[in-house]
Structure formats: C-alpha cells, structure tokens
Enzyme design. Structure first.
Site, PDB file in Angstrom:
ATOM      1  N   ASP A 337       8.114  24.546  45.058  1.00 53.12           N
ATOM      2  CA  ASP A 337       7.721  24.136  44.140  1.00 53.12           C
ATOM      3  C   ASP A 337       8.692  24.707  43.514  1.00 53.12           C
ATOM      4  O   ASP A 337       9.070  26.062  43.211  1.00 53.12           O
ATOM      5  CB  ASP A 337       6.061  24.093  43.678  1.00 53.12           C
ATOM      6  CG  ASP A 337       6.449  24.154  42.060  1.00 53.12           C
ATOM      7  OD1 ASP A 337       6.683  22.754  41.975  1.00 53.12           O
ATOM      8  OD2 ASP A 337       5.525  24.767  41.660  1.00 53.12           O
ATOM      9  N   ASP A 532       1.787  27.181  43.797  1.00 55.88           N
ATOM     10  CA  ASP A 532       1.036  27.726  42.639  1.00 55.88           C
ATOM     11  C   ASP A 532       0.264  27.502  41.721  1.00 55.88           C
ATOM     12  O   ASP A 532      -0.656  28.108  41.381  1.00 55.88           O
ATOM     13  CB  ASP A 532       2.026  29.302  41.173  1.00 55.88           C
ATOM     14  CG  ASP A 532       2.524  28.438  40.306  1.00 55.88           C
ATOM     15  OD1 ASP A 532       3.598  27.096  40.516  1.00 55.88           O
ATOM     16  OD2 ASP A 532       3.064  29.025  39.481  1.00 55.88           O
ATOM     17  N   ASP A 536       0.054  21.395  42.705  1.00 56.10           N
ATOM     18  CA  ASP A 536       0.088  22.151  44.559  1.00 56.10           C
ATOM     19  C   ASP A 536      -0.758  22.168  45.543  1.00 56.10           C
ATOM     20  O   ASP A 536      -0.623  22.269  47.095  1.00 56.10           O
ATOM     21  CB  ASP A 536       1.511  24.054  44.472  1.00 56.10           C
ATOM     22  CG  ASP A 536       2.429  23.119  43.424  1.00 56.10           C
ATOM     23  OD1 ASP A 536       3.139  22.303  43.204  1.00 56.10           O
ATOM     24  OD2 ASP A 536       2.807  24.216  43.060  1.00 56.10           O
TER      25      ASP A 536
END
Length: 658
Positions: A337, A532, A536
């Site tokens: 990410d 995080d 996600d």
C-alpha cells in the site's frame, strides 16, 4: 532426542511487569537438579564402561553384572521415552536406540551398549542446552524491564511496583532508566535508545507528544509519560510473546520433519532386518540400527524456526507463528500500500513553485501568514514548513475560510488568497500552469496576493527514507514489488517511480485491491501484502502472509500475520532474508540427514562400521545439524539493569545508560 516444546508455564521468578508474568519460563530448581542427575548418570556410565572394558569386576562368568546394572541405570531415560512414544504410536529415534542397546546387551556386548548409552545421553544434554538458548532469550528480554516504577497520581509522586500501573497513569522516567510502558510523552525532552524495539541504531529524540516504547532506554533527560499500554499489550510484551508462540506453534515443515524422522526409523529397522537375514552378523545389524539418526531434523527444525522468529522479533517484526515464517521464506511477490506504508501518511510541503516575478520565500511568507489561524492539515503543514525554514510569519488581520476552496485573508493591508484554482478564479485571477518535476506530484495549493498570482505549493505525503533501500533489497532477492493504492495515477507513479517499484496500480478501491491479491495468489505466486489501514485488512487476510505496520489501525494489526513495530520497511526486507535463511538451514538439515543415514546404513550393512563407531557418527551428525540450526538463535548478553551492556542479535551493542 526429538525436541518437543513444553507448554508455556505460568508464573516466572521475579517477573517485573503485569501481564508479562509467565511469558518467560524461568528455569525451576527441579530442572537444574535434573541437569545434575543427567551429568552424574553420564559419569557413572562412563566409569562402568571403563570397568567393563578392563574386566575390573566380573563376579558372574556368563554375564557382566556391572555392565547390566549400568545399562539399566544409564538407559532408563531412553527406555522410558521410547515406551511413551511407542504408546503414543510415534516412531522415534529413542525406540531404535533402545533396540540397539538391548540387542548389544543381549549378545553380551556390554561395552558397546554402554558406549551407545553415553553418546545418546550426551546428545540429549547438548541438545537441551542448545534449545535452551532460545528459551533463555525470553528471560534475557524480561531481565531488561525495571522492577519498580515512579508514578504521578492524584498530584503526588510515589514509587510503586509495576503491577500497580494502569492505562492513563503518568510515569516518571529519569535519565539512564528504562521506560516500563508504551505511551506518549507528556513533559520533558530526551533521546531514547529504542534499538531493542525498532532496530534503530541511533537514539531518537523525544518531545511532548512523542511515542515511547517499553524496554527502551531513556538516555539524557527526564520524561513524564502517559501510559497507553502495559504488559502483553506493549511492543515489548509482543516481542516476548512472539518468542513464546514460536515454541508452541507448528509449521508444516515441522510436521514434514516428524514424518521424515519416522520414515528414517522404519528404513533403518528394515535395513537392519535385511542385513541380519543376508549376513547373519548381529554386530553389523546393531550398527545399522544405531547409525541412522533423524534427531537432527526432528530437533533442529523447531529450533531453527524459534531462532528465526527470535531474530525477526529483535528487528521489530513480530511473526505470529512458525508457519508464517516458513511462508515468508517462499515469498516471491510483495504487494505494498502507499499511504502509511511507503509514506508517512501525513501531508508535507514537497516543492515551492514560484511564478516568474516571485520567489520561494515570498510565496511561503504569504501563504504561511494567511494560514496561521487555519486548522486544515495542509495549512498547518505550510506554516510548520515556513517556520522551520526561518520564514517570517505575520498575524492576519482578517481570515475567511471557504470550505472546498481555501482561505482569503488580509495581512499587513494586502489581500491574500491561498487555495485551489476555483478560489482564485472566483476572485478574478487566472492562474497559469508552472512546470515541475514529475517526482513532485501531489496537491497544488495556489497563492495570490493583491490580484497577482505568485505561484503554487506542492503538498504531498513524504516517502519513508528507508523505503527505497527496502525495495532495492527486494529486487536483490529477486522478489517482485507491486504498488496498489487508491491515490491518483500521477501521485502513485511519482512515488513508485522514485522507489523503483516493479509494477504500479492506482485509483483502486478496497474491493479492487482484494480482487488483485486473489488473482495473484490464484496464479500460484506466494504473496506478502504490506499495509496499515482499515481498507487494507481484507487484502492482508487474503495474502499468503499479511504484514501490518505497527502504526496502522487495530483492524490491520489484527489481520496481519506479521507486525512491523517500528514501521521500518527495511526491517521487513531483512525479515524476508531471515526467513529464507531459516528455510535454507532446515533443508540443509533434511538433505544432510538423508545423506548421512543412507551412507551410514550402507557402510554398517557392509560390516565397515562397528556399533561404537556407528553411535559416534549418529551423535556427531545429530549435533552438527542442531548446531547448524542454532546459528539462527539471537545472541544476548545478560544484563540485570540498564546500566549494563546488552547486545542486539550479536550485532550492535546498546549504549550504556548514563
């Protein structure tokens, strides 16, 4: 000789922190006594073997009384474990060794039987000492926590035990002392050595509002800390718990090791039977049974996993079980990410782009003065950047904020506009495009004063300094990196291109990320997902291994199989290297055991190995593979308090507390 980790015990000696009691299994007096019993047993068997060899005392002509007694006394632990394993329908090396010892004694080869017994007992002791290093690592960690804490409660300062600390309490930490809790600094200024938690080599400056971790060393100034997490909830507690879980968890490779050990025992017994049928040589038959040893893989495999998880924990990567470490060793694709993972997740000034008749300082001074009263994150970031650069910031006489557009303010009689294109156009100003490097992709904040366009400030998320090094490490290991983000293509390409990420996909909703992970896994790739945020969590759960940043949301941390306490991607790359090293050592042990056993059985069946030499080869190969696994164990130097040196993984000593 098989390593079967005992269940975690509760109640540790002098455990200094609440809820961590029981994390470390302090060695009880009974275990120390057991060590002395085994040492005495080995000594007696050695003396008996010498006496039997020299025929010092043989009152009966057909049987060695001394040899028989020594075999019974010395072999009792081996016979007992073999019987327990047989009742549990487990084929282990203790059974084959028991058969060999009894067979040697039955043909009156008492010296050979005693030599085998000595080798097996010595191997047990050495194996327990080696495996015990992993357990002592837990106690070494525990010894590093303070046993008393100074609290400020109800306006009074008092010293108390760690068990009385609660979330929300104010803890006072003097220079040179250890920080006992995870929390936020309320007052004070200091530098903290947090290498034991985050792996950072240099002390980190701590001010009011900074996060501190239990088990770190306050080096210079006094700190007052608001307690957020205690006991098992602290970063320190999670490290200790991870090492404990490593002993209890079973990875697929461990089950494979157990099956292989059983197969080798069956193979040895079948080879011994065939040797006896063909050659009718009982000594060669016994040698065949003795030489085959799968103890190196049966004990070395969980020991290697324990060492790998311990090393990763020392780096600040909490792996939640041996199977995840094993999977990490096979990862060939890492999906990342962007926000909060590759970047810090907060807006900062990336570039100042002045118009031809303006300067960077002029733009910053104008924008920061207008934004001085703003509560918007972008406005605060601009003011902080200007102040840090020594730019004069003036108080605005008038301040008007239009949601979705920006600010109109009056500063020293000048009319200032700071916002987007729509704001400036609404006030009759037509901004023009200013060329800037693609690496500075981000949100543009346009600045105008008294009807003139001064330029733009590019706002964006700051890339983590270690991210480029982490991606380079992944490339070096041949691991493909993929960036999946919901951000715009321009920003994603700027960040991904700067870091050298192999593949970039932008403007993805959470369900699109999840679908992408599913496709990668379905294609046969071994995928680690690093993220995080709440968005996600589904992707973290779907990947072969989910890696959550420690600063992320609770949902992401719970969904992850690996937790990065220090949010350091470079440490994650090192964790992948540790996982590969662990897997390589385990397969070295597997291959070496098979080669030694097959070669040893062939030599013994051919009559080229006597039982004593076969026993030596068995024990030597076993200890070689166990010590090979022990290379993974983190190295610690015991220290009772902060003032003593402590070594992190044998690599970098912590600074002494003042």
């Amino acid at each position: 000789m098989n390593y079967n980790p005992p269940p975690a015990q509760s109640g540790a000696v002098e455990t200094p922190h609440p809820d961590i009691a029981g994390m470390a299994n302090e060695e009880p007096d009974s275990q120390r006594a057991f060590g002395w019993v085994e040492t005495l047993r080995i000594a007696l068997v050695c003396l008996a073997a010498i006496a039997v060899r020299l025929h010092l005392w043989e009152p009966l002509p057909k049987v060695s009384v001394l040899g028989l007694a020594a075999v019974l006394v010395g072999g009792w632990p081996i016979f007992k474990e073999a019987a327990e394993n047989l009742l549990a329908r487990r084929m282990t090396m203790e059974l084959s060794m028991s058969i060999a010892i009894v067979a040697a004694a039955a043909i009156e080869e008492f010296f050979t039987a005693l030599i085998i017994t000595v080798f097996v007992l010595a191997a047990e002791v050495l194996e327990n000492l080696t495996v015990g290093r992993g357990r002592r690592a837990i106690r070494d960690l525990m010894d590093f926590l303070p046993r008393s804490i100074v609290l400020r409660r109800d306006g009074a300062v008092r010293e108390t035990t760690a068990e009385e600390v609660r979330a929300g309490d104010a803890v006072l930490v003097n220079p040179g002392s250890l920080i006992p809790v995870d929390g936020i600094v309320i007052k004070g200024h200091s530098f903290v050595d947090q290498a034991r938690i985050t792996g950072e080599s240099m002390p980190v400056e701590k001010l009011a509002g900074s996060t501190v971790y239990a088990g770190t060393i306050n080096q210079s100034g006094a700190l007052e800390i608001k307690t957020e997490r205690i006991g098992r909830d602290t970063s320190y507690g999670r490290i200790i718990e991870a090492v404990e879980q490593a002993e209890r968890s079973r990875a697929p490779v461990e089950r494979l090791a157990d099956r292989l050990a059983g197969y080798l025992v069956y193979f040895a017994l079948a080879a011994a039977f065939l040797t006896f049928v063909v050659g009718r040589d009982i000594r060669s038959t016994i040698a065949v049974v003795i030489v085959a040893g799968a103890c190196g893989i049966a004990a070395g495999t969980p020991l290697a996993l324990l060492g790998g998880i311990g090393r990763a924990a020392r780096l600040g990567a909490i792996i939640k079980g041996g199977r995840y470490l094993e999977t990490l060793g096979q990862v060939n694709t890492v999906v990342l990410d962007k926000t909060g993972t590759l970047t810090f997740g907060r807006a900062e000034v990336q570039a100042v782009l002045p118009a031809p008749d303006a300067t960077e300082k002029e733009i910053l001074e104008t924008a920061a003065s207008a934004e001085m009263r703003s509560e918007h994150p972008l406005g605060k970031a601009i003011v902080a950047y200007a102040v840090a650069g020594g730019v004069l910031v003036n108080e605005p006489e008038r301040f008007d904020y239009t949601p979705g557009r920006g600010i109109a303010a009056s500063v020293n009689g000048s009319r200032i506009l700071v916002g987007n294109r729509a704001l400036l156009v609404a006030h009759g100003i037509e901004p023009f495009e200013i060329a800037h490097p693609a690496a500075h992709a981000g949100s543009q904040v346009l600045v105008a004063r008294d009807g003139h366009f001064l330029g733009a400030i590019i706002m964006g998320d700051t890339v983590r300094p270690e991210a480029q090094r982490a991606i380079a490490s992944l490339d070096h290991m041949g691991i493909r990196s993929i960036l999946l983000t919901g951000d715009s293509k321009a920003v994603a390409n700027a960040v991904g291109g700067r870091l050298g990420i192999n593949q970039i996909e932008a403007e993805l909703l959470p369900e699109a990320k999840l679908a992408r992970i599913k496709r990668l896994v379905a294609d046969g790739l071994v995928v680690a997902m690093v993220g995080d945020g709440i968005n996600d969590a589904p992707a973290l759960a779907e990947a072969n291994v989910g890696v959550a940043m420690g600063s992320g949301t609770e949902v992401a941390r719970e969904s992850g199989d690996v937790l990065l306490l220090g949010n350091d991607l470079a440490r994650f790359a090192e964790t992948l290297q540790i996982a590969r090293w662990t897997r390589w050592i385990i397969w070295q042990n597997f291959g070496g055991t098979i080669v030694v056993d097959v070669a040893g059985i062939a030599l013994a069946a051919a009559g080229l190995l006597n039982p004593a030499l076969a026993a030596f080869i068995h024990v030597a190969s076993e200890m070689t593979f166990i010590l090979n696994s022990a290379r993974l164990l983190p190295r610690f130097e015991r220290g009772a308090h902060a003032g003593q040196n402590s070594t992190k993984m044998g690599e970098r000593p912590l600074a002494k507390a003042a």
